[in-house]
Design an enzyme around this catalytic site. Sequence first.
Site, PDB file in Angstrom:
ATOM      1  CG  HIS A 238      -2.058  -0.797   1.255  1.00 50.48           C
ATOM      2  ND1 HIS A 238      -2.017  -2.150   1.394  1.00 50.48           N
ATOM      3  CD2 HIS A 238      -3.377  -0.476   1.139  1.00 50.48           C
ATOM      4  CE1 HIS A 238      -3.251  -2.633   1.368  1.00 50.48           C
ATOM      5  NE2 HIS A 238      -4.105  -1.633   1.212  1.00 50.48           N
ATOM      6  CG  ASN A 269       4.306  -4.179   2.669  1.00 47.51           C
ATOM      7  OD1 ASN A 269       3.834  -3.086   2.950  1.00 47.51           O
ATOM      8  ND2 ASN A 269       3.556  -5.259   2.507  1.00 47.51           N
ATOM      9  CG  ASP A 368      17.397  19.872   0.476  1.00 46.66           C
ATOM     10  OD1 ASP A 368      16.377  20.272  -0.128  1.00 46.66           O
ATOM     11  OD2 ASP A 368      18.096  20.594   1.199  1.00 46.66           O
ATOM     12  CD  GLU A 371      12.894  19.155  -2.761  1.00 48.19           C
ATOM     13  OE1 GLU A 371      13.939  19.847  -2.746  1.00 48.19           O
ATOM     14  OE2 GLU A 371      11.752  19.622  -2.560  1.00 48.19           O
ATOM     15  CG  ASP A 377      10.333  22.216  -5.446  1.00 46.37           C
ATOM     16  OD1 ASP A 377      10.583  21.903  -4.261  1.00 46.37           O
ATOM     17  OD2 ASP A 377      10.213  23.389  -5.841  1.00 46.37           O
ATOM     18  CD  GLN A 387       9.739  24.462  -1.109  1.00 47.95           C
ATOM     19  OE1 GLN A 387      10.105  23.752  -2.019  1.00 47.95           O
ATOM     20  NE2 GLN A 387       8.968  25.509  -1.325  1.00 47.95           N
ATOM     21  CD  GLU A 391      12.126  21.255   0.379  1.00 52.45           C
ATOM     22  OE1 GLU A 391      13.050  21.672  -0.332  1.00 52.45           O
ATOM     23  OE2 GLU A 391      10.942  21.150  -0.011  1.00 52.45           O
TER      24      GLU A 391
HETATM   25 MN    MN Z   1      10.887  21.589  -2.092  1.00 51.14          MN
END
Ligand code: MN
Length: 397
Positions: A238, A269, A368, A371, A377, A387, A391
Amino acid sequence: MFKYTTIAFLLFAAVSCKKETVTPTPPAPVPPKPKVAVFTLLDGAGNCNPIQVEGVYKTGVPMNAANKIILKINVTMAGSYSISVPGTNGYGFFVKDSLTTTGEQLITLPAIGGAPVYGTINTFNISTQGNTCTFAISVEGGELPGVLDDNDHMYFGNPGNAAINLDSVNNFLMRKPYYALSYSRDRGIPNWVCWHLYPADLGGISRQEDFREDNTLPASWYRVTPASYSGSGFDKGHNTPSGDRTSTVDANSSTFLMTNIIPQASTNNQIVWSRLEDSLRRLVTLGYEVYTIMGHYGIGGTGSSGFATTIDAGRVTVPASIWKVAVVLPNGNSDSSRVNSGTRVIAVDVPNTNSLGLNWKTYRVSVDNIEAATGYDLLTRLPATLQADLEARVDNL
Ligand code: MN
Ligand code: MN
């Protein structure tokens, strides 16, 4: 006595009748019963060809005269007909008319009903005189509302700008009542799923276990089924957990749609992921609300049958790494305004294998990092400086 009264009445009635001076109008000629037309959809082989969909189907815009479908039919006997296409998402199509000539011709079915709801592909079935076919209408308005309401699953952003657009086959936005996701048709899995969790989501409903294909996908797309995972060596993992949706049967059942599932190694999982999910739910019982986004990157994981890049004959991609980002706030309102440099953001990145440490905390990374690995982003709702601050950190509680 009775007898005489009756006779008197009959006499009176007879006299009354005779007194009637109006010439009785001859009975109106009974119009010949209209024949029922006999026809076939020109191509009834499941696809309504040629069908034309006219008008704009846009979130919040009610049906008008421009909204109609045009079907080609072959008429073998003229006469009256009616076709009703049952409504989906608040609107349908209906015509009642007559056909005066035989042969191939076009008929128009106006739309009836209200405005469609944001974020849907609507599938319709036409069934008439033994023919049936299916067609889909994409509701426009694919851009998200400018400002998302508190507790919206996508409140903190739409990574990769997923779109409700039939051309966006590998970044197709599906906004569902209990979560939202970006779906990849060619990989057969969601790119990411996000959902909001707060106390109202938690109740006593047990796991429904009704894994099933998602029939809200565009009709022509391959639909992954539970059987796609059979014998693969991977769990039907899930994204939005069953345990986060226990308020109603509907809510819990929604998590078993295959668009919410990825092939996940069982240790990943059942142990690491499951414990992380438990920890986040515990925070909710302690008075927090949690916005989570879950995704993955890379190709190829190692399940109980060894390494695989895909399952289901290549239709379902096995991700290499699975990540999650959770924003934790005290349960309340105006959520974005309450995020500050002290807000807890938990990010984890866990390889899709069985050879894992069992403590999810050892897999914590910064947003980060995720990302950089995904190209997304994340948390775009937040001001840039906040942010960047949140991050760069790794949760250590
Ligand atoms: Mn971001
Ligand atoms: Mn809230």
